[in-house]
Design a protein around this motif. Structure first.
Motif, PDB file in Angstrom:
ATOM      1  N   LEU A  65     -16.028   2.701 -10.004  1.00  0.00           N
ATOM      2  CA  LEU A  65     -15.768   1.421 -10.673  1.00  0.00           C
ATOM      3  C   LEU A  65     -15.612   1.652 -12.175  1.00  0.00           C
ATOM      4  N   VAL A  66     -14.761   0.872 -12.801  1.00  0.00           N
ATOM      5  CA  VAL A  66     -14.685   0.879 -14.257  1.00  0.00           C
ATOM      6  C   VAL A  66     -14.796  -0.563 -14.754  1.00  0.00           C
ATOM      7  N   GLY A  67     -15.142  -0.708 -16.033  1.00  0.00           N
ATOM      8  CA  GLY A  67     -15.322  -2.050 -16.589  1.00  0.00           C
ATOM      9  C   GLY A  67     -14.201  -2.429 -17.536  1.00  0.00           C
ATOM     10  N   ASP A  68     -14.260  -3.673 -18.000  1.00  0.00           N
ATOM     11  CA  ASP A  68     -13.341  -4.175 -19.041  1.00  0.00           C
ATOM     12  C   ASP A  68     -11.869  -3.992 -18.760  1.00  0.00           C
ATOM     13  N   PRO A  69     -11.228  -4.644 -17.896  1.00  0.00           N
ATOM     14  CA  PRO A  69     -11.838  -5.523 -16.901  1.00  0.00           C
ATOM     15  C   PRO A  69     -12.362  -4.730 -15.709  1.00  0.00           C
ATOM     16  N   ILE A  70     -13.154  -5.382 -14.907  1.00  0.00           N
ATOM     17  CA  ILE A  70     -13.813  -4.707 -13.792  1.00  0.00           C
ATOM     18  C   ILE A  70     -12.797  -4.320 -12.722  1.00  0.00           C
ATOM     19  N   ARG A  71     -12.767  -3.028 -12.405  1.00  0.00           N
ATOM     20  CA  ARG A  71     -11.813  -2.552 -11.410  1.00  0.00           C
ATOM     21  C   ARG A  71     -12.437  -1.518 -10.494  1.00  0.00           C
ATOM     22  N   LEU A  72     -11.949  -1.495  -9.276  1.00  0.00           N
ATOM     23  CA  LEU A  72     -12.282  -0.438  -8.331  1.00  0.00           C
ATOM     24  C   LEU A  72     -11.129   0.555  -8.351  1.00  0.00           C
ATOM     25  N   ILE A  73     -11.481   1.838  -8.525  1.00  0.00           N
ATOM     26  CA  ILE A  73     -10.452   2.880  -8.518  1.00  0.00           C
ATOM     27  C   ILE A  73     -10.630   3.723  -7.257  1.00  0.00           C
ATOM     28  N   VAL A  74      -9.562   3.918  -6.522  1.00  0.00           N
ATOM     29  CA  VAL A  74      -9.598   4.818  -5.368  1.00  0.00           C
ATOM     30  C   VAL A  74      -8.540   5.890  -5.602  1.00  0.00           C
ATOM     31  N   ASP A  75      -9.009   7.132  -5.777  1.00  0.00           N
ATOM     32  CA  ASP A  75      -8.072   8.240  -5.936  1.00  0.00           C
ATOM     33  C   ASP A  75      -7.907   8.932  -4.594  1.00  0.00           C
ATOM     34  N   LEU A  76      -6.686   9.233  -4.235  1.00  0.00           N
ATOM     35  CA  LEU A  76      -6.385   9.826  -2.936  1.00  0.00           C
ATOM     36  C   LEU A  76      -5.527  11.060  -3.146  1.00  0.00           C
ATOM     37  N   LYS A  77      -5.885  12.160  -2.485  1.00  0.00           N
ATOM     38  CA  LYS A  77      -5.088  13.377  -2.654  1.00  0.00           C
ATOM     39  C   LYS A  77      -3.880  13.341  -1.734  1.00  0.00           C
ATOM     40  N   ASP A  78      -2.756  13.648  -2.293  1.00  0.00           N
ATOM     41  CA  ASP A  78      -1.520  13.767  -1.501  1.00  0.00           C
ATOM     42  C   ASP A  78      -1.208  12.551  -0.649  1.00  0.00           C
ATOM     43  N   VAL A  79      -1.342  11.388  -1.210  1.00  0.00           N
ATOM     44  CA  VAL A  79      -0.977  10.206  -0.435  1.00  0.00           C
ATOM     45  C   VAL A  79       0.281   9.574  -1.029  1.00  0.00           C
ATOM     46  N   ASP A  80       1.198   9.293  -0.158  1.00  0.00           N
ATOM     47  CA  ASP A  80       2.453   8.689  -0.572  1.00  0.00           C
ATOM     48  C   ASP A  80       2.428   7.208  -0.203  1.00  0.00           C
ATOM     49  N   PHE A  81       2.454   6.347  -1.215  1.00  0.00           N
ATOM     50  CA  PHE A  81       2.472   4.910  -0.921  1.00  0.00           C
ATOM     51  C   PHE A  81       3.888   4.465  -0.560  1.00  0.00           C
ATOM     52  N   ALA A  82       4.805   5.413  -0.760  1.00  0.00           N
ATOM     53  CA  ALA A  82       6.217   5.173  -0.438  1.00  0.00           C
ATOM     54  C   ALA A  82       6.662   3.823  -0.973  1.00  0.00           C
ATOM     55  N   ASN A  83       7.230   3.029  -0.121  1.00  0.00           N
ATOM     56  CA  ASN A  83       7.782   1.765  -0.617  1.00  0.00           C
ATOM     57  C   ASN A  83       6.849   0.594  -0.390  1.00  0.00           C
ATOM     58  N   ALA A  84       5.639   0.889   0.099  1.00  0.00           N
ATOM     59  CA  ALA A  84       4.712  -0.215   0.352  1.00  0.00           C
ATOM     60  C   ALA A  84       4.329  -0.859  -0.972  1.00  0.00           C
ATOM     61  N   LYS A  85       4.366  -2.178  -1.015  1.00  0.00           N
ATOM     62  CA  LYS A  85       4.017  -2.897  -2.244  1.00  0.00           C
ATOM     63  C   LYS A  85       2.555  -3.298  -2.187  1.00  0.00           C
ATOM     64  N   ALA A  86       1.844  -3.011  -3.282  1.00  0.00           N
ATOM     65  CA  ALA A  86       0.410  -3.291  -3.293  1.00  0.00           C
ATOM     66  C   ALA A  86       0.135  -4.775  -3.060  1.00  0.00           C
ATOM     67  N   GLN A  87       0.991  -5.630  -3.629  1.00  0.00           N
ATOM     68  CA  GLN A  87       0.699  -7.067  -3.495  1.00  0.00           C
ATOM     69  C   GLN A  87       0.949  -7.569  -2.076  1.00  0.00           C
ATOM     70  N   ASP A  88       1.564  -6.720  -1.221  1.00  0.00           N
ATOM     71  CA  ASP A  88       1.767  -7.114   0.176  1.00  0.00           C
ATOM     72  C   ASP A  88       0.597  -6.726   1.067  1.00  0.00           C
ATOM     73  N   LEU A  89      -0.351  -5.959   0.522  1.00  0.00           N
ATOM     74  CA  LEU A  89      -1.512  -5.577   1.322  1.00  0.00           C
ATOM     75  C   LEU A  89      -2.214  -6.840   1.826  1.00  0.00           C
ATOM     76  N   PHE A  90      -2.598  -6.825   3.105  1.00  0.00           N
ATOM     77  CA  PHE A  90      -3.294  -7.983   3.643  1.00  0.00           C
ATOM     78  C   PHE A  90      -4.558  -8.242   2.824  1.00  0.00           C
ATOM     79  N   GLY A  91      -4.743  -9.447   2.341  1.00  0.00           N
ATOM     80  CA  GLY A  91      -5.944  -9.777   1.577  1.00  0.00           C
ATOM     81  C   GLY A  91      -5.797  -9.526   0.086  1.00  0.00           C
ATOM     82  N   ALA A  92      -4.595  -9.130  -0.358  1.00  0.00           N
ATOM     83  CA  ALA A  92      -4.395  -8.845  -1.783  1.00  0.00           C
ATOM     84  C   ALA A  92      -4.703 -10.078  -2.643  1.00  0.00           C
ATOM     85  N   ASP A  93      -4.579 -11.255  -2.030  1.00  0.00           N
ATOM     86  CA  ASP A  93      -4.819 -12.480  -2.812  1.00  0.00           C
ATOM     87  C   ASP A  93      -6.306 -12.746  -3.045  1.00  0.00           C
ATOM     88  N   LEU A  94      -7.177 -11.889  -2.517  1.00  0.00           N
ATOM     89  CA  LEU A  94      -8.613 -12.050  -2.789  1.00  0.00           C
ATOM     90  C   LEU A  94      -8.964 -11.591  -4.196  1.00  0.00           C
TER      91      LEU A  94
END
Ligand SMILES: [Zn+2]
Length: 404
Positions: A65-94
């Motif tokens: 976690l980091v602050g100002d503003p508060i964020r969760l960081i997830v680092d992933l090795k060798d992961v390709d998000f390809a064309n997936a849009k983060a705002q389309d993730l189910f529950g992104a509106d939470l």
């Protein structure tokens, strides 16, 4: 000795396996990934949240976690998000925002902006069938208990998208215009012995207090039970140098048509019937007072307004996300479609991010009970005040990124 060290180094190099055939990057499976929440409520407090990321193969990862503003960081090795849009993730509106992308040689990063302080209760990687899945469980904590990673500055370097490096936040010199709807000869909607004009004025005055306590300057379009024309409301806000215009309402719609808080943004093309009804009703009182809003802009002014709006509209949309995610977090009941478009005249101003918040519908019994409940109102005041300051920080950070 140095020669020997060099030989050993060379030997090590020669003995190490040849560069492997590049392993195919793991991919995120967006359809099997989600952000969900459980528990929580406006009396109980923020809910727990769970982030599940399904991948085509297991990879090393880290979570912090980091602050100002508060964020969760997830680092992933060798992961390709390809064309997936983060705002389309189910529950992104939470949450106010999710971003992801390539971040550093061989690593990808996901940034989840959190609507309040949380701790990572657990994080794990399940490698079994059907597909590997990383699960992060978040639990709400108080501001005092929030423990971001101390080396946040290092952690924030090389984030994948703008708006991740806020410079000196924020609310200093920030002016926000609060616009309690109706007033004077126009009481707004009425039900159960309550009038919309009184309810939203009371709410706005409480909200002003909460914002001022956070160092925000507040311009009110009305402070008492007087009539103010819609155009004058915008002019007042503009003259005060407001960076945000927030109109507050608690309207009525025929039984069963609307319940729960709803955020409206400018959209003259909206074909939502209830929204059209509401928008029309909110121009009518101006006509009664002798103010004619029709025919004010010719084609040229219209084009200029569209141009200005390309800047303000995304900022208004971002504010709506801050509002809805804070409301979701704090268990405020929302309309099934919490963000809608409508041609409210009061949102017409193209040069100011603006939104109209229906705190609830006075015509709905449960909403009316909330609106008149001091506990609920106090909670909602906090929610809206936090959304405003959260948005203002984010907005300032985005603006400073754009300038660079
Ligand atoms: Zn209204």
């Amino acid at each position: 000795m140095r020669g020997l060290a060099l030989i050993i180094a060379l030997l090590t190099l020669m003995l190490s396996p040849p560069p492997a055939v590049a392993q195919e990057a793991a991919r995120l499976v967006p359809g099997a990934s989600a952000l969900t929440s459980s528990g929580g409520g406006w009396l109980r407090g923020p809910p727990d949240m769970q982030l599940r990321l399904t991948l085509t193969r297991a990879v090393p990862y880290r979570v912090f976690l980091v602050g100002d503003p508060i964020r969760l960081i997830v680092d992933l090795k060798d992961v390709d998000f390809a064309n997936a849009k983060a705002q389309d993730l189910f529950g992104a509106d939470l949450v106010p925002a999710i971003r992801w992308g390539h971040y550093r040689r061989g690593w990808s990063r996901m940034v989840v902006e959190l609507p309040g302080p949380y701790r990572v209760a657990s994080a794990g990687l399940r490698t079994g069938a059907p597909q590997p899945q990383i699960t992060v469980a978040l639990e709400p904590v108080s501001e005092a208990e929030f423990a971001p990673r101390p080396s946040a500055a290092t952690a924030l370097r090389d984030l994948p998208a703008p708006a991740d490096l806020p410079e000196a936040p924020i609310t200093e010199g920030l002016v926000v215009a609060l616009d309690p709807g109706h007033g004077g000869f126009d009481p707004g909607a009425q039900a159960g012995g309550e009038t919309e004009a009184d309810l939203v004025l009371e709410f706005a005055l409480d909200l002003r207090k909460a914002l001022e306590a956070r160092g925000v300057n507040v311009a009110m379009t009305r402070e008492d039970d007087s009539f103010v024309a819609l155009e004058d409301r915008m002019t007042l806000a503009r003259e005060a140098g407001a960076r945000l215009f927030l109109s507050l309402h608690a309207d009525a719609l025929p039984k069963g048509q609307a319940a729960g808080a709803t955020v409206y943004l400018w959209n003259p093309a909206s074909d939502n019937r209830a929204a059209r009804q509401l928008a029309m009703r909110h121009g009518r009182d101006d006509l009664l007072a002798g103010v004619d809003l029709a025919g004010q802009d010719d084609a040229l002014a219209g084009a200029l307004m569209d141009f200005a709006r390309t800047d303000t509209q995304p900022r208004s949309e971002n504010f709506a996300r801050w509002l809805t995610s804070r409301m979701a977090l704090m268990g405020i009941g929302m309309h099934g479609r919490p963000v809608q478009g409508a041609a409210f005249a009061v949102l017409k101003s193209p040069d100011m991010p603006s939104a109209l918040l229906e705190l609830g519908f006075i015509s709905d019994d449960a909403d009316r009970a909330n609106l008149t409940n001091p506990l609920w109102r106090a909670r909602m005041v906090e929610v809206v005040a936090d959304a405003i300051t959260g948005w203002a920080r984010d907005d300032a950070a985005r603006a400073s990124m754009l300038r660079h």
